[in-house]
Write a protein that holds these residues in place. Structure first.
Motif, PDB file in Angstrom:
ATOM      1  N   TYR A  94     -12.219   2.362   3.144  1.00  0.00           N
ATOM      2  CA  TYR A  94     -11.320   1.533   3.950  1.00  0.00           C
ATOM      3  C   TYR A  94     -11.302   0.130   3.365  1.00  0.00           C
ATOM      4  CZ  TYR A  94      -9.277  -0.778   8.038  1.00  0.00           C
ATOM      5  OH  TYR A  94      -8.465  -1.508   8.879  1.00  0.00           O
ATOM      6  N   PRO A 109       0.802  -1.231   0.000  1.00  0.00           N
ATOM      7  CA  PRO A 109       0.000   0.000   0.000  1.00  0.00           C
ATOM      8  C   PRO A 109       0.831   1.276   0.000  1.00  0.00           C
ATOM      9  CG  PRO A 109      -0.907  -1.581   1.543  1.00  0.00           C
ATOM     10  CD  PRO A 109       0.401  -2.142   1.100  1.00  0.00           C
ATOM     11  N   GLN A 110       2.006   1.242   0.617  1.00  0.00           N
ATOM     12  CA  GLN A 110       2.839   2.437   0.654  1.00  0.00           C
ATOM     13  C   GLN A 110       3.515   2.717  -0.681  1.00  0.00           C
ATOM     14  OE1 GLN A 110       3.421  -0.443   2.057  1.00  0.00           O
ATOM     15  NE2 GLN A 110       5.582  -1.019   1.985  1.00  0.00           N
ATOM     16  N   HIS A 155      -6.104  -0.169   5.201  1.00  0.00           N
ATOM     17  CA  HIS A 155      -5.708   1.153   4.733  1.00  0.00           C
ATOM     18  C   HIS A 155      -6.911   1.920   4.187  1.00  0.00           C
ATOM     19  CE1 HIS A 155      -1.844  -0.949   4.826  1.00  0.00           C
ATOM     20  NE2 HIS A 155      -1.290   0.238   4.959  1.00  0.00           N
ATOM     21  N   LYS A 174      -3.164   5.803   6.342  1.00  0.00           N
ATOM     22  CA  LYS A 174      -3.208   4.820   7.415  1.00  0.00           C
ATOM     23  C   LYS A 174      -3.740   5.489   8.668  1.00  0.00           C
ATOM     24  CE  LYS A 174      -2.082   0.784   9.342  1.00  0.00           C
ATOM     25  NZ  LYS A 174      -2.629  -0.516   8.878  1.00  0.00           N
ATOM     26  N   TYR A 234      -8.038   4.364   1.099  1.00  0.00           N
ATOM     27  CA  TYR A 234      -7.659   4.750  -0.257  1.00  0.00           C
ATOM     28  C   TYR A 234      -8.589   5.863  -0.730  1.00  0.00           C
ATOM     29  CZ  TYR A 234      -5.071   0.371  -0.068  1.00  0.00           C
ATOM     30  OH  TYR A 234      -4.201  -0.634   0.299  1.00  0.00           O
ATOM     31  N   VAL A 272      -2.958   7.089  -0.453  1.00  0.00           N
ATOM     32  CA  VAL A 272      -3.059   5.988   0.494  1.00  0.00           C
ATOM     33  C   VAL A 272      -2.809   6.536   1.901  1.00  0.00           C
ATOM     34  CG1 VAL A 272      -2.271   3.693   1.147  1.00  0.00           C
ATOM     35  CG2 VAL A 272      -2.190   4.402  -1.252  1.00  0.00           C
TER      36      VAL A 272
END
Length: 494
Positions: A450, A119-120, A454, A468, A456, A466
């Protein structure tokens, strides 16, 4: 990948001095066509920012009341992991869907598939050029569905804009085979009355039923004449999607729906169809946000939905836009898209009850179920009068025993808020950017959802964000893992 600026928290809310006194008159002077940001095939301009608006925005930035132009700010419990700018598709970003390690992002020019296994560091897998607003997107198995609500010369991805007054013009649902994510294949198209502004999937074993929402009929449109008081239902066989077809057009408003002005306040839009529907297949119910009406439906038979209750809010809701159920299905959050996404409604002048969410409880059983209003929620962070901001698309953060939602607010950013106590909803986290450099442009987060740990966000101008959230109130959601998420087809998180 863009480098991320060092974020800061907001110093304080923007005061009432920055509000534009004639806002509501401006928003609705253009009539019903202002109810959606629907620019066709080119980027939209809001046209709402006056010289005074711009001067007041600059003053608010200078005093620290709002973030600087494009400056990233967020609450302490939110981290901005990354932003991936737009690729080949340069028009407006729209809705999102998810499957496995992929995110699917709509754009007025087509759609993008992202690999979000890390995701990062998301990566573009493929980009499909297929113009047609809004290109809202959903996925089910190997099929992807795309909404076209702008009149086109034909149903191909090479079509051009064409007047809806031409009988041969096309609008509706497109279906793609996404078994190969790097090479999606266009396999079917179904024309629907008045196009497809949004759509909702109700998956069955062998088939996928698609509830198509559309509105604004006109006597001059051969394929979209009034009355238009229902939805198109498209049946798509999973093994033979090329056989997709409209199987019914149930009338949801036999009395024509909310008539709007002059019977009701001028600032509301009369019902001529539904904007969005959220289905909860496990509970066999659906909630419809239908311009001037909110409805609750029984979908025990997916091919034949039935309205079992209907509510209106002629004081504070201008445009019933979308709906989200609580995890147990006993509450519904309806959104009011006051100004159609093109107006600056997040200020002191408009207040905290308009352009907001309405929280409703579902009481009773069976056909005796009723929608009962409890309260409103609106983000407490006032925005500049050059920033389009209003309640928009969101989803639950699945936490057992709590009702928490993440939601897009255009240039109001992304809000995480709790409505466990329906009478006292509150924001518990946020992410946003400062005003756009082009004060006349439509911008901000169109959709924020969600998915598997995460958040988005598909930003209309800035691309794919993205986020958190690290908060004890949402920590339980980390244990929930889904294979697929279409926010308009609510999963049973339990």
């Amino acid at each position: 990948m863009t480098s991320l600026p060092r974020p800061r928290a907001r110093r304080r809310r923007l005061g009432a001095a920055a509000a534009v006194l004639g806002l509501l008159t401006t928003l609705f002077a253009a009539g019903p066509a202002a109810a959606i940001p629907d620019p066709g095939d080119s980027p939209a301009k809001s046209g709402k920012a006056s010289k005074q608006d711009r001067a007041e925005t600059e003053a608010a930035i200078g005093s620290g009341e709002i973030p600087g132009v494009d400056e990233v700010v967020h609450s302490r419990n939110i981290s901005h992991l990354t932003n991936l700018p737009k690729g080949a598709l340069k028009s407006l970003n729209t809705d999102l869907a998810f499957q496995g390690r992929y995110a699917f992002a709509g754009n007025y020019d087509g759609f993008v598939i992202y690999d979000i296994s890390r995701p990062q560091s998301p990566k573009i897998v493929s980009q499909v050029l297929c113009p047609g607003s809004q290109n809202d997107v959903s996925v089910s198995g190997d099929l992807l569905f795309l909404s076209t609500d702008s009149s086109r010369s034909d149903d191909s991805c090479n079509s051009t804009a064409q007047s809806p007054e031409v009988k041969e013009s096309w609008e509706g649902i497109k279906v793609f085979d996404i078994s190969d994510k790097r090479n999606p294949k266009y396999v079917a198209a179904v024309e629907t009355a008045c196009g497809s502004h949004t759509h909702t999937l109700v998956p069955d074993r062998k088939d996928v039923y698609v509830y198509v929402s559309s509105y604004f009929p006109d006597e001059s449109f051969p394929d979209c004449r009034p009355p238009h008081d229902g939805i198109s239902i498209v049946k798509v066989p999973r093994r033979a999607p090329e056989e997709a077809a409209v199987v019914d057009f149930p009338v949801l408003f036999p009395d024509g729906g909310n008539p709007g002005p002059p019977q009701n306040p001028v600032a509301m839009v009369p019902t001529t169809g539904c904007h969005d529907i959220t289905a909860f297949p496990k509970l066999r119910i659906a909630a419809g946000a239908c311009m001037g009406d909110g409805i609750l439906m029984d979908i025990s038979d997916p091919a034949a939905p039935r309205v079992i209750d209907r509510v209106q809010d002629n004081e504070n809701f201008a445009f019933w836009h979308s709906a989200t159920f609580s995890e147990d299905g006993r509450k519904v959050v309806f959104t009011d898209e006051l100004g159609g996404g093109g107006g600056a409604t997040c200020n002191a002048e408009v207040g905290d009850k308009r352009g907001a969410n309405g929280i409703y409880h579902i009481t009773g059983r069976g056909d005796d179920r009723k929608l009962v209003f409890k309260s409103y929620f609106k983000i407490p962070r006032h925005q500049a009068d050059t920033e389009n901001c209003v309640a928009h698309n969101g989803s639950l953060i699945p936490v057992k025993g709590r009702d928490i939602m993440v939601q897009a607010w255009y240039q109001g950013g992304v809000s995480v808020w709790e409505f466990t106590d329906s009478t006292r909803p509150r924001e518990i986290g946020y992410f946003e950017r400062g005003p756009l450099a082009d004060s006349t442009a439509i911008g901000g987060s169109w959709s924020a959802y969600y998915y598997n740990g995460h958040i988005y966000s598909n930003d209309i101008q800035k691309g794919f964000d993205v986020l958190k959230i690290r908060d004890r109130r949402t920590a339980g959601a980390e244990r929930v893992r889904l294979w697929e998420l279409n926010a308009q087809t609510q999963p049973d998180y339990r």
